[in-house]
Design an enzyme around this catalytic site. Structure first.
Site, PDB file in Angstrom:
ATOM      1  N   CYS A 119       9.006   2.668  46.929  1.00 11.27           N
ATOM      2  CA  CYS A 119       8.468   1.805  45.870  1.00 11.27           C
ATOM      3  C   CYS A 119       8.435   2.462  44.499  1.00 11.27           C
ATOM      4  O   CYS A 119       8.815   1.845  43.495  1.00 11.27           O
ATOM      5  CB  CYS A 119       7.082   1.299  46.253  1.00 11.27           C
ATOM      6  N   HIS A 142       1.010   2.142  46.260  1.00  3.25           N
ATOM      7  CA  HIS A 142       2.170   1.313  45.925  1.00  3.25           C
ATOM      8  C   HIS A 142       2.136   1.019  44.432  1.00  3.25           C
ATOM      9  O   HIS A 142       1.068   0.940  43.822  1.00  3.25           O
ATOM     10  CB  HIS A 142       2.111   0.009  46.733  1.00  3.25           C
ATOM     11  N   ASP A 156       8.465  -7.239  42.072  1.00  8.00           N
ATOM     12  CA  ASP A 156       8.378  -6.137  43.028  1.00  8.00           C
ATOM     13  C   ASP A 156       9.691  -6.046  43.810  1.00  8.00           C
ATOM     14  O   ASP A 156      10.026  -6.951  44.569  1.00  8.00           O
ATOM     15  CB  ASP A 156       7.209  -6.371  43.993  1.00  8.00           C
TER      16      ASP A 156
END
Length: 274
Positions: free
Chosen positions: A81, A119, A136
């Site tokens: 991420c 994250h 995202d």
């Protein structure tokens, strides 16, 4: 947030933006609006894999936008991420979007929250009066399209129904089909804030990234994933698994399904214990 930390990097050079767009098969948008944001996110998810191979190849992970863009565009790799959303933020900002990194804690087994800075997701503002949006490209199997941050009703997506729910201390829980995904802190961050989270996930024996090898990418009709030596393909909801053989077969799968050419097969490395 530490006010002494560096602010977001300058926009990428035009040639690097062009190379990034070419890599994901996207045209330069005419304006930074919601339609362009959606197109960029979809193309990114279908091109750039979510993968943790650097951890098991002993490669360093540096949370600097230029380095992350190089890894994706020049090296034809993916990342987890911090890398994927860090690079995507640099691209979006260079195209005129207003981008703010946000930290989130992922819900694990039994509803237990992960570490702070578990994250990174992106708050993105467009010039068409819609949004703000949560973009995202670094959560693996997740929403295909950006999600409106200020909407509290269910939002339909090809990957499910998503909804934000108020949480303690002004945070938001993101639910997918009724199941909690992560708790989002709405305070602005910068990429450097996530260094400790990145270090934890690539060194701790408690991190799921040190316990498994994963490489995964959206396709037009599903998903393809290589987990250790198991190739998993999902097409319109139908799942198929294939156990791969030796190193040559695994390396060919990385090349053919993810565009990743490796000189050696990754193998799980022991996590640091100190």
């Amino acid at each position: 947030m530490n006010e002494d930390l560096p602010q977001p990097a300058h926009p990428l050079a035009p040639a690097r933006v062009g190379a990034y767009l070419e890599h994901i098969g996207a045209a330069r948008p005419a304006r930074p609006d919601a339609e362009a944001l959606r197109e960029l996110q979809v193309r990114h998810l279908r091109t750039v894999p979510f993968e943790n191979l650097s951890i098991h190849l002993g490669q360093d992970i540096v949370l600097e936008e230029e380095r992350l863009v190089d890894k994706i565009v020049t090296d034809r790799r993916g990342g987890f991420c911090y890398e994927l959303n860090g690079a995507f933020a640099a691209l979006l900002r260079s195209l005129g979007f207003r981008v703010t990194p946000l930290q989130a804690r992922v819900f694990g087994d039994g509803g237990r929250l992960g570490i702070p800075y578990d994250h990174v997701a992106l708050r993105v503002e467009t010039d068409d009066g819609t949004g703000p949006w949560l973009a995202d490209v670094g959560f693996g199997d997740h929403a295909l399209h950006p999600i409106q941050l200020d909407v509290r009703t269910e939002q339909d997506d090809p990957c499910g129904r998503f909804r934000f729910r108020e949480a303690p201390q002004g945070d938001l829980d993101l639910l997918r089909d009724g199941s909690r995904q992560f708790r989002l802190d709405l305070r602005p961050r910068v990429l450097a804030d996530f260094r400790a989270g990145s270090w934890y996930h690539r060194t701790s024996p408690d991190s799921h990234f040190t316990r498994s090898l994963i490489c995964s990418r959206r396709t037009e009709d599903g998903r393809v994933t290589l987990r250790d030596h198991t190739l998993i393909t999902t097409v319109r909801g139908e799942r198929h698994e294939e156990e791969l053989g030796g190193d040559a077969e695994v390396l060919a799968a990385y090349r053919d399904h993810f565009g990743i050419t490796l000189g050696q097969r990754p193998s799980r490395r022991p996590a640091l214990t100190a």
